[in-house]
Scaffold this active site. Structure first.
Site, PDB file in Angstrom:
ATOM      1  N   HIS A 169       0.801  -1.227   0.000  1.00 27.65           N
ATOM      2  CA  HIS A 169       0.000   0.000   0.000  1.00 27.65           C
ATOM      3  C   HIS A 169       0.838   1.284   0.000  1.00 27.65           C
ATOM      4  CE1 HIS A 169      -3.408  -2.516   0.299  1.00 27.65           C
ATOM      5  NE2 HIS A 169      -3.509  -2.625   1.602  1.00 27.65           N
TER       6      HIS A 169
ATOM      7  N   HIS B  23      -9.372   2.151   0.438  1.00 32.25           N
ATOM      8  CA  HIS B  23      -9.372   1.007   1.357  1.00 32.25           C
ATOM      9  C   HIS B  23     -10.475   1.121   2.414  1.00 32.25           C
ATOM     10  CE1 HIS B  23      -7.999  -2.458   3.418  1.00 32.25           C
ATOM     11  NE2 HIS B  23      -6.792  -2.482   2.879  1.00 32.25           N
TER      12      HIS B  23
ATOM     13  N   GLU C 198     -11.535  -3.841  -2.695  1.00 32.26           N
ATOM     14  CA  GLU C 198     -10.720  -2.783  -3.290  1.00 32.26           C
ATOM     15  C   GLU C 198     -10.595  -3.004  -4.793  1.00 32.26           C
ATOM     16  OE1 GLU C 198      -7.042  -2.887  -0.608  1.00 32.26           O
ATOM     17  OE2 GLU C 198      -8.419  -4.426   0.074  1.00 32.26           O
TER      18      GLU C 198
HETATM   19  C1  BGC Z   1      -4.413  -6.471   1.964  1.00 25.32           C
HETATM   20  C2  BGC Z   1      -4.226  -7.186   3.269  1.00 25.32           C
HETATM   21  C3  BGC Z   1      -3.833  -6.179   4.294  1.00 25.32           C
HETATM   22  C4  BGC Z   1      -4.921  -5.132   4.359  1.00 25.32           C
HETATM   23  C5  BGC Z   1      -4.692  -4.056   5.380  1.00 25.32           C
HETATM   24  C6  BGC Z   1      -5.466  -5.454   2.118  1.00 25.32           C
HETATM   25  O1  BGC Z   1      -5.621  -4.756   0.938  1.00 25.32           O
HETATM   26  O2  BGC Z   1      -4.694  -7.356   0.916  1.00 25.32           O
HETATM   27  O3  BGC Z   1      -3.284  -8.215   3.173  1.00 25.32           O
HETATM   28  O4  BGC Z   1      -3.632  -6.761   5.534  1.00 25.32           O
HETATM   29  O5  BGC Z   1      -5.083  -4.550   3.109  1.00 25.32           O
HETATM   30  O6  BGC Z   1      -3.422  -3.675   5.411  1.00 25.32           O
END
Ligand code: BGC
Length: 378
Positions: free
Chosen positions: A138, A211, A342
């Site tokens: 991310h 998110h 997402e």
């Molecule tokens: C990911 C997860 C992660 C989460 C929060 C998601 O988009 O796929 O693996 O733990 O985001 O960080």
């Protein structure tokens, strides 16, 4: 005499009720002014942080902060007409500064993981910040979720907010000065529309998403394992033990990943060790805006449709939520109390030549749209 008194009292009470009803009707009518308002929320990195409230013609609301561009709530009515938030979040800036797992936030430059936190582009290998074991997740240590965006409002009578951020050349290891613009709009049919635009001066991988974590019941003490999900995807991308795709595009048929017909999330859950945290390869063939998923909840009667221009959807069942953070009403956010859907490109695409390209080049205009539309089930 007694009868007269009863008639009189009933009449007065009736009048009162009617006038109360009228006044609350009038109040309702008076209160519903579509638009956007702004309140001070604090300061971060020397920049002012605000909370924006978007209201549509129905009186439904979305709140968004320019810290991380996070959606902090989305309130729509349930089947009894009671409004509650289907998106988890906090009512002040402070908990957002404690690094919650991306609640409601804008994610960039690269949504999800890039393996070994590196990629090679045009002969140059770029080393990114590793913030998830040896991988980057991310956007790295200080992704777009941890910066203050410049916010602007076109008109205070339109529920639309524009956020801008300049990600400088080399930020978190990524090449190129990248100008990003995100438009958030709350439509009159309860659609939270997110439109992403970007331009760069050097070729860079780019995978923007939002998110938000949803619990359609509006109450995170109800597990999302009881919600029903459809994803229009015949394939998904299996992952290794560090959640990096293996590169395979695998058919969902006959596996727990088959959501092509609406299915209770919990139905095949025990067959997915660790829970769902996978990218689904959407069946749509091009970059047109199409419906790709539908989530519904029988407790509240709410259904949410997801429309996107993107090729993938990361379905995450909140497996790592550990109760450390408390939702709006003070309820702990524990495993499976909320889920994320997402819309994005596939994880680790910069290292997977068989996945659709995520490279944005100078002169190109990045443009993606996603809509989360909430309605009551018929
Ligand atoms: C990911 C997860 C992660 C989460 C929060 C998601 O988009 O796929 O693996 O733990 O985001 O960080």
């Amino acid at each position: 005499m007694k009868i007269l008194k009863i008639i009189l009292v009933t009449g007065i009470v009736g009048l009162l009720i009617t006038s109360c009803n009228n006044s609350s009707e009038n109040e309702k009518k008076a209160v519903i002014k579509p638009g956007i308002t702004k309140t001070d929320w604090g300061v971060f990195d020397g920049k002012k942080v605000y909370l924006f409230t978007l209201v549509n013609a129905k009186g439904d609301t979305v709140t968004i902060t320019n810290y991380g561009g996070a959606v902090t709530s989305f309130k729509t009515p349930d089947k009894n007409g009671n409004r509650s938030s289907i998106i988890v979040g906090f009512d002040s800036l402070q908990p957002y500064l404690q690094h919650p797992p991306y609640f409601g936030a804008l994610i960039g430059r690269y949504g999800n993981r890039i393996g070994d936190a590196k990629f090679t582009l045009d002969g140059t290998t770029y080393q990114l910040s590793a913030n998830d074991g040896k991988n980057t997740l991310h956007g790295g240590l200080k992704g777009f979720d941890k910066v203050v965006w410049d916010a602007s409002i076109a008109s205070d009578t339109v529920p639309e907010l524009t956020l801008k951020y300049l990600s400088k050349d080399g930020e978190e290891g990524y090449p190129g000065n990248l100008n990003v613009t995100v438009h958030y709009t709350l439509t009159n049919d309860d659609g939270l529309k997110i439109e992403y635009e970007a331009e760069t001066d050097k070729a860079t991988p780019l995978n923007l998403t939002n998110h938000s974590y949803f619990n359609l019941s509006g109450n995170v003490s109800n597990t999302i394992l009881n919600e029903t999900l459809m994803i229009d995807a015949d394939h998904y991308t299996p992952v290794d033990s560090t959640l990096i795709p293996t590169g395979e595009i695998k058919a969902v048929k006959g596996t727990p990943f088959d959501f092509t017909s609406p299915k209770k999330i919990g139905r095949d859950f025990s067959a997915v060790p660790g829970g769902y945290d996978h990218n689904f390869v959407l069946n749509k063939k091009d970059s047109s805006l199409e419906k790709v998923a539908e989530l519904s909840d029988s407790i509240s009667g709410r259904t949410m449709e997801i429309y996107t221009t993107q090729p993938g959807l990361q379905f995450y069942t909140g497996n790592f939520l550990d109760g450390k953070f408390l939702n709006h009403g003070g309820e702990p956010l524990i495993q499976h109390s909320a889920l994320a859907l997402e819309t994005q490109h596939f994880p680790d695409s910069p290292n997977k030549p068989n996945f659709p390209s995520t490279i944005l080049k100078p002169g190109e205009k990045y443009h993606q749209v996603t809509i989360y539309k909430v309605k009551l089930s018929r």
